[in-house]
Design an enzyme around this catalytic site. Structure first.
Site, PDB file in Angstrom:
ATOM      1  CG  HIS A 174      -0.543   0.933   7.335  1.00 47.26           C
ATOM      2  ND1 HIS A 174       0.335   0.554   8.332  1.00 47.26           N
ATOM      3  CD2 HIS A 174       0.164   1.752   6.509  1.00 47.26           C
ATOM      4  CE1 HIS A 174       1.514   1.131   8.105  1.00 47.26           C
ATOM      5  NE2 HIS A 174       1.428   1.856   6.998  1.00 47.26           N
ATOM      6  CD  GLU A 175      -0.970   2.463   2.791  1.00 48.69           C
ATOM      7  OE1 GLU A 175      -0.613   3.649   2.713  1.00 48.69           O
ATOM      8  OE2 GLU A 175      -0.178   1.542   3.063  1.00 48.69           O
TER       9      GLU A 175
ATOM     10  CD  GLN B 254       3.368   5.609   2.919  1.00 52.74           C
ATOM     11  OE1 GLN B 254       2.367   5.106   2.438  1.00 52.74           O
ATOM     12  NE2 GLN B 254       4.351   4.901   3.443  1.00 52.74           N
TER      13      GLN B 254
ATOM     14  N   GLY C  84       0.833  -1.185   0.000  1.00 55.60           N
ATOM     15  CA  GLY C  84       0.000   0.000   0.000  1.00 55.60           C
ATOM     16  C   GLY C  84       0.871   1.239   0.000  1.00 55.60           C
TER      17      GLY C  84
ATOM     18  CB  CYS D  77       5.322   2.019   7.532  1.00 57.00           C
ATOM     19  SG  CYS D  77       4.791   3.538   6.744  1.00 57.00           S
ATOM     20  CG  LEU D  78       6.761   1.133   1.450  1.00 53.29           C
ATOM     21  CD1 LEU D  78       6.172   1.484   0.086  1.00 53.29           C
ATOM     22  CD2 LEU D  78       7.890   0.131   1.305  1.00 53.29           C
TER      23      LEU D  78
ATOM     24  CG  HIS E  21       0.240   6.567   5.795  1.00 57.58           C
ATOM     25  ND1 HIS E  21       1.340   7.133   6.385  1.00 57.58           N
ATOM     26  CD2 HIS E  21       0.564   5.262   5.579  1.00 57.58           C
ATOM     27  CE1 HIS E  21       2.295   6.224   6.518  1.00 57.58           C
ATOM     28  NE2 HIS E  21       1.837   5.078   6.055  1.00 57.58           N
TER      29      HIS E  21
END
Length: 161
Positions: free
Chosen positions: A132-133, A51, A46, A90-91, A136
């Site tokens: 999660h997304e 991000q 995702g 997480c990226l 963000h």
């Protein structure tokens, strides 16, 4: 298509409430396509607009299942149910993983790249990725929900299961 640079913590945009998307145009399509390429390049499931440094409520999720890529513009959580505890990364936090408790089921309402509203239901890992997304987009980082951080050895064990 372009692979964008991933914004990593402690960048301010990661903890910011993002602005709703109001323009559904070619620029948005390019951003979504770039987000997909970036997510694949960095082996994510995702990616949210902040991000890649963009202050907008747009996120994508693709856990490599029959649902394909889910694009969520201005997503809202309509309903959640149950609970699950599982590993997350997480990226924007390279090499950091933790156990996070999330609902087992989620129903969302969002818009697609053309601005059309849709609802979507997900369970288990897909629900986890979607939530999660969406977090963000509201400046909420998974680190604020971690029950316990995981060591590399623990992750290797999980991948083998």
């Amino acid at each position: 298509m372009t692979v964008r640079k991933i914004v990593t913590y402690p960048a301010e945009i990661l903890e910011k409430q993002c602005k709703p998307v109001t323009q559904f145009d070619k620029k948005l399509v390019k951003i979504l396509n770039d987000m997909y390429d970036t997510m694949l390049e960095f082996d994510g499931v995702g990616l949210a607009a902040p991000q890649i440094g963009l202050d907008m409520q747009a996120a994508i999720v693709d856990i490599d299942d029959e649902n394909g890529t889910i694009e969520m513009i201005n997503p809202e959580i309509v309903e959640t149910n149950g609970e699950q505890l599982g590993p997350e990364g997480c990226l924007s936090f390279p090499d950091l993983y933790g156990e996070v408790e999330r609902p087992y089921y989620v129903k969302i309402k969002a818009q697609d790249r053309k601005g059309k509203f849709f609802t979507f239901e997900a369970k288990d890992f897909l629900a986890r990725a979607i939530l999660h997304e969406i977090d963000h987009l509201h400046g909420v980082l998974f680190t604020s929900k971690v029950k316990r951080y995981l060591e590399a050895e623990e992750l290797e064990g999980l991948e083998e299961e």
